[in-house]
Design a protein around this motif. Structure first.
Motif, PDB file in Angstrom:
ATOM      1  N   THR A   1       0.839   6.400   1.464  1.00  0.00           N
ATOM      2  CA  THR A   1       0.348   5.076   1.827  1.00  0.00           C
ATOM      3  C   THR A   1      -1.166   5.136   1.760  1.00  0.00           C
ATOM      4  O   THR A   1      -1.773   6.077   2.273  1.00  0.00           O
ATOM      5  CB  THR A   1       0.799   4.706   3.263  1.00  0.00           C
ATOM      6  OG1 THR A   1       2.227   4.729   3.297  1.00  0.00           O
ATOM      7  CG2 THR A   1       0.317   3.323   3.660  1.00  0.00           C
TER       8      THR A   1
ATOM      9  N   ASN B   1       0.809  -1.218   0.000  1.00  0.00           N
ATOM     10  CA  ASN B   1       0.000   0.000   0.000  1.00  0.00           C
ATOM     11  C   ASN B   1       0.839   1.262   0.000  1.00  0.00           C
ATOM     12  O   ASN B   1       0.322   2.363   0.121  1.00  0.00           O
ATOM     13  CB  ASN B   1      -0.928   0.022   1.226  1.00  0.00           C
ATOM     14  CG  ASN B   1      -2.163  -0.835   0.989  1.00  0.00           C
ATOM     15  OD1 ASN B   1      -2.557  -1.067  -0.149  1.00  0.00           O
ATOM     16  ND2 ASN B   1      -2.768  -1.305   2.056  1.00  0.00           N
ATOM     17  N   ASP B   2       2.172   1.097  -0.090  1.00  0.00           N
ATOM     18  CA  ASP B   2       3.064   2.265  -0.115  1.00  0.00           C
ATOM     19  C   ASP B   2       3.438   2.590  -1.557  1.00  0.00           C
ATOM     20  O   ASP B   2       3.843   1.712  -2.313  1.00  0.00           O
ATOM     21  CB  ASP B   2       4.352   1.980   0.675  1.00  0.00           C
ATOM     22  CG  ASP B   2       4.069   1.667   2.136  1.00  0.00           C
ATOM     23  OD1 ASP B   2       3.066   2.191   2.657  1.00  0.00           O
ATOM     24  OD2 ASP B   2       4.834   0.899   2.740  1.00  0.00           O
TER      25      ASP B   2
END
Length: 131
Positions: A68, A49-50
């Motif tokens: 993020t 998710n980064d």
């Protein structure tokens, strides 16, 4: 949470409704001319998710946003304004709410499709994968 594969390098291929949109967000005319049909290369590095989202402009200028999904991050707009935003993932699209517009990005048929909406003007930019 669909984990779309955004990672890659994309080169500007075409856009729609550029003038209407940049006027609505109040870009100065020199920036408008600079951005027109600009061969921007967008580089996306994704780790779960980064994200690190970098735009390389002709002439060596770059803008990088690191975020993020679901967390507030410091962002910079097309026009160079800095602000805080929480980037979300909706139906496989990355969605960011900027102070005066909403931006979505998705991978569609191997292309990076970005749509920004401001005061009823919808700007669409398509970039083709080059790496």
């Amino acid at each position: 949470q669909g984990n779309m594969a955004f990672a890659g390098k994309y080169e500007f291929e075409g856009d729609e409704n550029y003038d209407d949109f940049v006027k609505k967000i109040g870009l100065p005319s020199d920036k408008i001319e600079m951005g027109r049909n600009c061969k921007i290369v967008t580089e996306v590095v994704q780790n779960g998710n980064d994200f690190t989202w970098t735009q390389h402009f002709p002439g060596g200028r770059t803008t990088t946003n690191t975020f993020t999904i679901g967390k507030e991050a410091d962002m910079e707009t097309m026009g160079g304004k800095k602000f805080k935003a929480t980037v979300k993932m909706e139906d496989g699209k990355i969605v960011a709410e900027f102070p005066n517009y909403r931006h979505t990005a998705e991978i569609c048929g191997g292309k990076l499709v970005e749509i920004s909406t401001a005061s009823g003007a919808v700007y669409k930019r398509t970039s083709k994968r080059i790496a």
